[in-house]
Motif scaffolding. Structure first.
Motif, PDB file in Angstrom:
ATOM      1  N   HIS A 105      60.949  19.592  27.944  1.00 44.45           N
ATOM      2  CA  HIS A 105      61.180  20.722  28.859  1.00 44.45           C
ATOM      3  C   HIS A 105      61.389  20.256  30.291  1.00 44.45           C
ATOM      4  CE1 HIS A 105      57.178  20.724  30.879  1.00 44.45           C
ATOM      5  NE2 HIS A 105      56.791  20.153  29.752  1.00 44.45           N
ATOM      6  N   SER A 106      62.046  21.100  31.046  1.00 48.45           N
ATOM      7  CA  SER A 106      62.292  20.801  32.453  1.00 48.45           C
ATOM      8  C   SER A 106      60.989  20.762  33.236  1.00 48.45           C
ATOM      9  CB  SER A 106      63.228  21.854  33.056  1.00 48.45           C
ATOM     10  OG  SER A 106      62.582  23.129  33.101  1.00 48.45           O
ATOM     11  N   HIS A 107      61.007  20.030  34.345  1.00 54.08           N
ATOM     12  CA  HIS A 107      59.856  19.940  35.238  1.00 54.08           C
ATOM     13  C   HIS A 107      58.610  19.418  34.518  1.00 54.08           C
ATOM     14  CE1 HIS A 107      62.591  23.080  36.785  1.00 54.08           C
ATOM     15  NE2 HIS A 107      62.307  22.580  37.972  1.00 54.08           N
ATOM     16  N   ASP A 149      63.890  18.776  38.207  1.00 58.11           N
ATOM     17  CA  ASP A 149      63.553  19.118  36.821  1.00 58.11           C
ATOM     18  C   ASP A 149      63.528  17.897  35.904  1.00 58.11           C
ATOM     19  OD1 ASP A 149      66.242  18.534  36.530  1.00 58.11           O
ATOM     20  OD2 ASP A 149      66.837  20.571  35.953  1.00 58.11           O
ATOM     21  N   ALA A 151      65.666  16.436  34.293  1.00 55.47           N
ATOM     22  CA  ALA A 151      66.322  16.791  33.029  1.00 55.47           C
ATOM     23  C   ALA A 151      66.828  15.574  32.272  1.00 55.47           C
ATOM     24  CB  ALA A 151      67.468  17.757  33.296  1.00 55.47           C
ATOM     25  N   GLN A 155      65.463  14.374  28.576  1.00 58.57           N
ATOM     26  CA  GLN A 155      66.352  14.320  27.420  1.00 58.57           C
ATOM     27  C   GLN A 155      66.368  12.930  26.791  1.00 58.57           C
ATOM     28  OE1 GLN A 155      70.040  15.857  28.974  1.00 58.57           O
ATOM     29  NE2 GLN A 155      69.197  17.915  29.267  1.00 58.57           N
ATOM     30  N   TYR A 186      66.013  20.580  24.330  1.00 63.32           N
ATOM     31  CA  TYR A 186      65.586  20.576  25.740  1.00 63.32           C
ATOM     32  C   TYR A 186      65.504  22.024  26.206  1.00 63.32           C
ATOM     33  CZ  TYR A 186      65.835  20.032  30.829  1.00 63.32           C
ATOM     34  OH  TYR A 186      65.592  20.121  32.186  1.00 63.32           O
ATOM     35  N   GLU A 188      64.637  24.756  29.331  1.00 61.30           N
ATOM     36  CA  GLU A 188      64.483  24.985  30.774  1.00 61.30           C
ATOM     37  C   GLU A 188      63.448  26.087  30.988  1.00 61.30           C
ATOM     38  OE1 GLU A 188      68.555  23.784  33.126  1.00 61.30           O
ATOM     39  OE2 GLU A 188      68.238  25.887  32.617  1.00 61.30           O
TER      40      GLU A 188
END
Length: 223
Positions: A105-107, A149, A151, A155, A186, A188
């Motif tokens: 997940h982001s962040h 984030d 990202a 990932q 993934y 967000e």
């Protein structure tokens, strides 16, 4: 906490006792038959059942700091017990799930700490967990934290966990029999968007044998 307690107190009477739900909950006494094992982070912003719409009994969950899949325990005797390996093995061999999703997940705080090289001496258990579970040469450690984030790093980390699953004997057996599929997702947290990585069959062996180069973003797209 009061809100959580109030909801727990009323759950049986307001939700389970609802005629629309009673039969489904009653069936749970006979056992569980989840469709998938969902491996994700312990982060409170990630709620697998909410994201997937799963009902009780449909999703088996493994949650760890940083959605880490630790290396399969060494074969030395006696073999040290490992909760994560036990969960994966039970899901695959006993429950017979046909899919395993690893969802980053982001962040993500754990991945962010890795890529930013944060001092984790104040949380030694977290530091030791990440040092033990994420190899010094892991791709995630070479990704610059270009965005808040993280990202790209998350990932890359998710893909590494999917590949690590392939080393589990129970997973190897099911993959060889074409009765298990692995997924890399993934999520967000601020938009609710879920993307997935899809291996290209013609490049699958190349992907497994060659490391991802720094700055080469993993290819995640719509589900």
């Amino acid at each position: 906490m009061k809100t959580l307690i109030d909801h727990a107190r009323s759950f049986a009477t307001t939700h389970v006792a609802d005629p629309r739900n009673t039969a489904a909950f009653e069936a749970l006494r006979a056992g569980q038959s989840p469709e998938a094992l969902f491996v994700t982070c312990s982060d409170s912003r990630v709620v697998p059942a909410l994201i997937t719409g799963a009902r009780p009994g449909e999703l088996f969950e493994l949650r760890t700091a940083g959605n880490v899949v630790p290396p399969y325990p060494a074969t030395a005797s006696p073999r040290p017990p490992q909760s994560e390996a036990a969960t994966i093995e039970y899901a695959v061999r006993v429950l017979g799930v046909r899919d395993i999703v690893v969802c980053g997940h982001s962040h993500c705080g754990a991945v962010g700490a890795l890529v930013r090289g944060e001092d984790l001496s104040a949380v030694p258990a977290v530091r030791d967990w990440l040092e033990h579970s994420v190899a010094p040469d892991a791709a995630v450690r070479s990704v610059a934290p270009a965005t808040a984030d993280v990202a790209e790093a998350v990932q890359a980390h998710v893909l590494a966990q999917v590949e690590r699953l392939r080393a589990y004997p129970c997973v190897q057996e099911r993959l060889a029999g074409n009765t298990l599929t692995l997924h890399a997702w993934y999520y967000e947290v601020h938009t609710g968007t879920v993307t997935a990585h899809r291996y290209q069959p013609s490049h699958l062996n190349q992907h497994r044998s060659q490391p991802r180069h720094p700055g080469q973003a993993p290819a995640f797209g719509p589900l």
